[in-house]
Design a protein around this motif. Structure first.
Motif, PDB file in Angstrom:
ATOM      1  N   VAL A 268      -3.802   4.493  -2.415  1.00 25.23           N
ATOM      2  CA  VAL A 268      -4.898   5.173  -1.724  1.00 25.23           C
ATOM      3  C   VAL A 268      -4.703   6.665  -1.976  1.00 25.23           C
ATOM      4  CG1 VAL A 268      -6.042   5.568   0.490  1.00 25.23           C
ATOM      5  CG2 VAL A 268      -4.929   3.367   0.027  1.00 25.23           C
ATOM      6  N   SER A 269      -5.587   7.261  -2.782  1.00 20.37           N
ATOM      7  CA  SER A 269      -5.299   8.591  -3.293  1.00 20.37           C
ATOM      8  C   SER A 269      -6.543   9.477  -3.317  1.00 20.37           C
ATOM      9  CB  SER A 269      -4.686   8.477  -4.698  1.00 20.37           C
ATOM     10  OG  SER A 269      -4.136   9.697  -5.122  1.00 20.37           O
ATOM     11  N   SER A 270      -6.466  10.527  -4.133  1.00 21.05           N
ATOM     12  CA  SER A 270      -7.524  11.530  -4.220  1.00 21.05           C
ATOM     13  C   SER A 270      -7.591  12.065  -5.643  1.00 21.05           C
ATOM     14  CB  SER A 270      -7.219  12.680  -3.256  1.00 21.05           C
ATOM     15  OG  SER A 270      -6.043  13.364  -3.679  1.00 21.05           O
TER      16      SER A 270
ATOM     17  N   LEU B   4      -5.187  -6.905   6.499  1.00 21.24           N
ATOM     18  CA  LEU B   4      -4.855  -7.911   5.488  1.00 21.24           C
ATOM     19  C   LEU B   4      -3.456  -8.489   5.670  1.00 21.24           C
ATOM     20  CD1 LEU B   4      -6.308  -6.224   2.269  1.00 21.24           C
ATOM     21  CD2 LEU B   4      -7.014  -8.430   3.209  1.00 21.24           C
ATOM     22  N   GLY B   5      -2.687  -7.917   6.590  1.00 22.43           N
ATOM     23  CA  GLY B   5      -1.308  -8.361   6.769  1.00 22.43           C
ATOM     24  C   GLY B   5      -0.406  -7.927   5.629  1.00 22.43           C
ATOM     25  N   LEU B   6      -0.705  -6.766   5.024  1.00 23.29           N
ATOM     26  CA  LEU B   6       0.069  -6.260   3.893  1.00 23.29           C
ATOM     27  C   LEU B   6       0.852  -5.019   4.308  1.00 23.29           C
ATOM     28  CD1 LEU B   6      -2.660  -6.585   1.105  1.00 23.29           C
ATOM     29  CD2 LEU B   6      -0.732  -8.129   1.542  1.00 23.29           C
ATOM     30  N   PRO B   7       2.053  -4.806   3.744  1.00 21.23           N
ATOM     31  CA  PRO B   7       2.879  -3.662   4.148  1.00 21.23           C
ATOM     32  C   PRO B   7       2.414  -2.347   3.546  1.00 21.23           C
ATOM     33  CG  PRO B   7       4.025  -4.970   2.492  1.00 21.23           C
ATOM     34  CD  PRO B   7       2.756  -5.712   2.817  1.00 21.23           C
ATOM     35  N   PHE B   8       2.719  -1.244   4.255  1.00 19.71           N
ATOM     36  CA  PHE B   8       2.385   0.087   3.760  1.00 19.71           C
ATOM     37  C   PHE B   8       3.619   0.991   3.818  1.00 19.71           C
ATOM     38  CE2 PHE B   8       1.435   0.043   8.305  1.00 19.71           C
ATOM     39  CZ  PHE B   8       2.050   1.205   8.764  1.00 19.71           C
ATOM     40  N   TYR B   9       3.671   1.946   2.890  1.00 20.32           N
ATOM     41  CA  TYR B   9       4.749   2.920   2.850  1.00 20.32           C
ATOM     42  C   TYR B   9       4.475   3.988   3.895  1.00 20.32           C
ATOM     43  CZ  TYR B   9       8.238   6.060   0.758  1.00 20.32           C
ATOM     44  OH  TYR B   9       9.325   6.881   0.534  1.00 20.32           O
ATOM     45  N   SER B  10       5.485   4.321   4.708  1.00 20.12           N
ATOM     46  CA  SER B  10       5.243   5.161   5.881  1.00 20.12           C
ATOM     47  C   SER B  10       5.086   6.637   5.561  1.00 20.12           C
ATOM     48  CB  SER B  10       6.365   4.977   6.902  1.00 20.12           C
ATOM     49  OG  SER B  10       7.587   5.498   6.410  1.00 20.12           O
TER      50      SER B  10
ATOM     51  N   PHE C 163       0.830  -1.206   0.000  1.00 19.84           N
ATOM     52  CA  PHE C 163       0.000   0.000   0.000  1.00 19.84           C
ATOM     53  C   PHE C 163       0.864   1.255   0.000  1.00 19.84           C
ATOM     54  CE2 PHE C 163      -3.304  -2.898   0.859  1.00 19.84           C
ATOM     55  CZ  PHE C 163      -4.532  -2.250   0.751  1.00 19.84           C
ATOM     56  N   VAL C 164       0.547   2.174  -0.899  1.00 21.07           N
ATOM     57  CA  VAL C 164       1.129   3.514  -0.895  1.00 21.07           C
ATOM     58  C   VAL C 164      -0.025   4.500  -0.912  1.00 21.07           C
ATOM     59  CG1 VAL C 164       3.282   2.841  -2.013  1.00 21.07           C
ATOM     60  CG2 VAL C 164       1.338   3.553  -3.417  1.00 21.07           C
ATOM     61  N   ALA C 165       0.214   5.728  -0.401  1.00 20.42           N
ATOM     62  CA  ALA C 165      -0.903   6.666  -0.251  1.00 20.42           C
ATOM     63  C   ALA C 165      -0.441   8.099  -0.450  1.00 20.42           C
ATOM     64  CB  ALA C 165      -1.547   6.512   1.124  1.00 20.42           C
ATOM     65  N   THR C 166      -1.385   8.921  -0.874  1.00 24.45           N
ATOM     66  CA  THR C 166      -1.156  10.362  -0.977  1.00 24.45           C
ATOM     67  C   THR C 166      -1.949  11.115   0.085  1.00 24.45           C
ATOM     68  OG1 THR C 166      -2.986  10.813  -2.515  1.00 24.45           O
ATOM     69  CG2 THR C 166      -0.906  10.072  -3.471  1.00 24.45           C
ATOM     70  N   VAL C 167      -2.704  10.382   0.904  1.00 27.82           N
ATOM     71  CA  VAL C 167      -3.566  11.000   1.919  1.00 27.82           C
ATOM     72  C   VAL C 167      -3.099  10.585   3.307  1.00 27.82           C
ATOM     73  CG1 VAL C 167      -5.558  11.078   0.374  1.00 27.82           C
ATOM     74  CG2 VAL C 167      -5.207   9.076   1.832  1.00 27.82           C
ATOM     75  N   SER C 168      -3.481  11.367   4.312  1.00 29.86           N
ATOM     76  CA  SER C 168      -3.065  11.121   5.690  1.00 29.86           C
ATOM     77  C   SER C 168      -3.872  10.000   6.328  1.00 29.86           C
ATOM     78  CB  SER C 168      -3.230  12.407   6.509  1.00 29.86           C
ATOM     79  OG  SER C 168      -3.065  12.159   7.893  1.00 29.86           O
ATOM     80  N   SER C 169      -3.234   9.273   7.243  1.00 26.03           N
ATOM     81  CA  SER C 169      -3.932   8.241   8.025  1.00 26.03           C
ATOM     82  C   SER C 169      -4.808   8.835   9.105  1.00 26.03           C
ATOM     83  CB  SER C 169      -2.908   7.313   8.695  1.00 26.03           C
ATOM     84  OG  SER C 169      -2.093   6.691   7.749  1.00 26.03           O
ATOM     85  N   GLN C 170      -4.717  10.155   9.311  1.00 22.58           N
ATOM     86  CA  GLN C 170      -5.366  10.771  10.461  1.00 22.58           C
ATOM     87  C   GLN C 170      -6.738  11.363  10.151  1.00 22.58           C
ATOM     88  OE1 GLN C 170      -1.751  12.623  12.870  1.00 22.58           O
ATOM     89  NE2 GLN C 170      -1.383  12.626  10.668  1.00 22.58           N
ATOM     90  N   HIS C 171      -7.251  11.076   8.939  1.00 21.84           N
ATOM     91  CA  HIS C 171      -8.626  11.403   8.566  1.00 21.84           C
ATOM     92  C   HIS C 171      -9.363  10.092   8.294  1.00 21.84           C
ATOM     93  CE1 HIS C 171      -7.973  15.750   8.222  1.00 21.84           C
ATOM     94  NE2 HIS C 171      -6.791  15.430   7.715  1.00 21.84           N
ATOM     95  N   MET C 172     -10.684  10.143   8.238  1.00 25.45           N
ATOM     96  CA  MET C 172     -11.473   8.921   8.184  1.00 25.45           C
ATOM     97  C   MET C 172     -11.106   8.042   6.992  1.00 25.45           C
ATOM     98  SD  MET C 172     -13.733   7.389   9.993  1.00 25.45           S
ATOM     99  CE  MET C 172     -13.931   5.660   9.621  1.00 25.45           C
ATOM    100  N   TYR C 173     -10.999   8.631   5.813  1.00 28.79           N
ATOM    101  CA  TYR C 173     -10.687   7.843   4.611  1.00 28.79           C
ATOM    102  C   TYR C 173      -9.313   7.183   4.732  1.00 28.79           C
ATOM    103  CZ  TYR C 173      -9.148   7.220  -0.301  1.00 28.79           C
ATOM    104  OH  TYR C 173      -8.627   6.746  -1.484  1.00 28.79           O
ATOM    105  N   GLY C 174      -8.298   7.970   5.085  1.00 30.84           N
ATOM    106  CA  GLY C 174      -6.961   7.418   5.228  1.00 30.84           C
ATOM    107  C   GLY C 174      -6.873   6.419   6.365  1.00 30.84           C
TER     108      GLY C 174
END
Length: 462
Positions: free
Chosen positions: A235-237, A208-214, A186-197
């Protein structure tokens, strides 16, 4: 025989089992440009922070992080200590000072100076010596956390979410996309600190036991670089996806999620050309959690409700959502106007009802921006609207300057004054909420009913 019926298998690993070791396995949890964290590291870091938190009397801990791995460590540690995680959703000093009655202490990896106890990561966990097999406290069965969103009045609205609700939401997502996501990072452009992220960047990969980019991806080049190494779920916008560069190499993504605002069908098609998959739009709110999704392979694709969600159309076109994720027995009224299909499971969005707007996938309160403007000593009155330039929405402000500010305007350029106003707002507002266009007026125009003439105001910015 009925007695032979099997209980459905759990699809996503529950949070209380995320730190349970598996014999002979030390799976990757997260990675950065310079570091990897495996399951043993994750458990060690969480238990180290638990040891620190158990020495603190504070109960409500604000979490403000740039790094998603340390956010994950902090959130789990606070929950295991049976304390309350509070997610302000930003790292702005001035606004945190204003919100400080909502929390007792701070966990962060940022340079924040608040008048409350604070633990800075990773320093706080590096200072603790612990054995790798340290015992964890029992995970609380009634755990919950606090998020914030803008209300229709412009005041940040506190939303309490149970961990059980978050895990049910994860089960829905895994049931829909779990097989497709198998083996992805998993990579993301959004923060983990909002509901979607929080749901898609945090709960989903860990469940799922899958790694994410910090860290958060900021440019298309980063996405291309990582896609050449790993099988990716993004996980983006819409804002990030609209900025994808047609000149860069095409990639093949496992899945792309997009939320925060509708993505145009032509942009969805362009993403498919560049990334190998049509993005999946997610619709929901902080209050309601996920409501519906769609994958636009053609213009006019409707939204489809998740199983367990129902919409009810009431008089005056009010729409109320009922869901297994919503505790209120009367449901929650949506701020969007929708057109519900006859089957009751599909709908089209046709605009918002209130003065909450979305720009660059951020939910902005026009009332809040006006409030901040009117607090400035150089402004007597203000009205904020949205305008569209070159197909993109922007914040525009019509303001009535104070007498001293009007004298200053005669001595300085228009741009110098507006730059100073923008700078004055920065401690309170996100960058996207700062007005881009300005008009200085002797008074805010009113219509015959004595209400603000928004149509007339919009004409000022044409």
């Amino acid at each position: 025989m009925d007695s032979q019926k099997k209980t459905p298998a759990r699809l996503a690993l529950p949070m209380e089992e995320w730190l349970t070791p598996v014999e002979g396995e030390d799976r990757l949890i997260a990675w950065s440009r310079t570091q990897e964290w495996r399951h043993s590291d994750f458990r060690r870091d969480v238990t180290a922070l638990i040891a620190q938190l158990q020495q603190q009397a504070s109960h409500r801990w604000a979490l403000c992080f740039n790094d998603s791995y340390y956010f994950a460590v902090a959130l789990l540690a606070v929950l295991y200590c049976n304390k309350l995680p509070v997610l302000p959703g930003h790292q702005r000093q001035a606004q945190l000072e204003e919100q400080q009655p909502e929390f007792d202490a701070l966990l962060t990896d940022c340079a924040l100076k608040l008048q409350c106890p604070a633990l800075i990561l990773p320093t706080a966990i590096l200072a603790v010596e612990q054995a790798d097999n340290s015992e964890l406290p029992s995970f609380p069965q009634d755990a919950s956390l606090v998020l914030f969103t803008s209300g229709s009045t412009g005041t940040p609205q506190k939303i309490i979410k149970s961990v059980a609700s978050l895990q049910t939401e994860s089960q829905w997502l895994v049931q829909r996309w779990g097989k497709q996501l198998h083996g992805a990072r998993f990579v993301a452009t959004v923060s983990s600190q909002h509901m979607y992220g929080l749901t898609f960047r945090f709960m989903l990969p860990l469940g799922l036991g899958l790694p994410f980019y910090s860290s958060s991806l900021e440019v298309h080049e980063q996405l291309v670089f990582m896609a050449n190494q790993f099988s990716l779920a993004l996980v983006s916008s819409p804002t990030f996806l609209q900025r994808l560069d047609d000149r860069l190499n095409k990639i093949s993504s496992v899945q792309i999620f997009s939320a925060g605002g509708p993505l145009a069908a032509k942009e969805a098609a362009r993403v498919q050309q560049l990334c190998g998959v049509y993005p999946t739009d997610i619709y929901g709110t902080t209050e309601t959690s996920i409501i519906a999704s769609r994958q636009q392979q053609h213009e006019g694709t409707p939204w489809t409700l998740f199983d367990g969600v129902k919409l009810c159309v009431e008089p005056e076109n009010r729409v109320r959502v009922f869901s297994e994720l919503i505790l209120q027995p009367g449901g929650i009224e949506l701020s969007d106007n929708i057109e519900l299909a006859v089957n009751g499971r599909e709908f089209h969005l046709i605009g918002r009802k209130d003065r909450i707007v979305k720009i660059a996938e951020q939910r902005l309160s026009l009332s809040e921006i006006e409030h901040r403007l009117c607090q400035l000593p150089t402004i007597d009155d203000a009205c904020v609207i949205t305008i569209e330039k070159n197909g993109r929405p922007y914040i525009a402000a019509a303001v009535v300057l104070s007498a001293s500010a009007r004298q200053q305007l005669q001595q300085q350029s228009h741009s110098a004054v507006t730059l100073a106003l923008r700078q004055s707002l920065r401690p309170w507002l996100a960058a996207v909420a700062l007005p881009r266009f300005w008009r200085f007026l002797p008074e805010i125009p009113l219509n015959q009913q004595g209400k603000r003439a928004y149509a007339e105001l919009k004409e000022l910015f044409l």
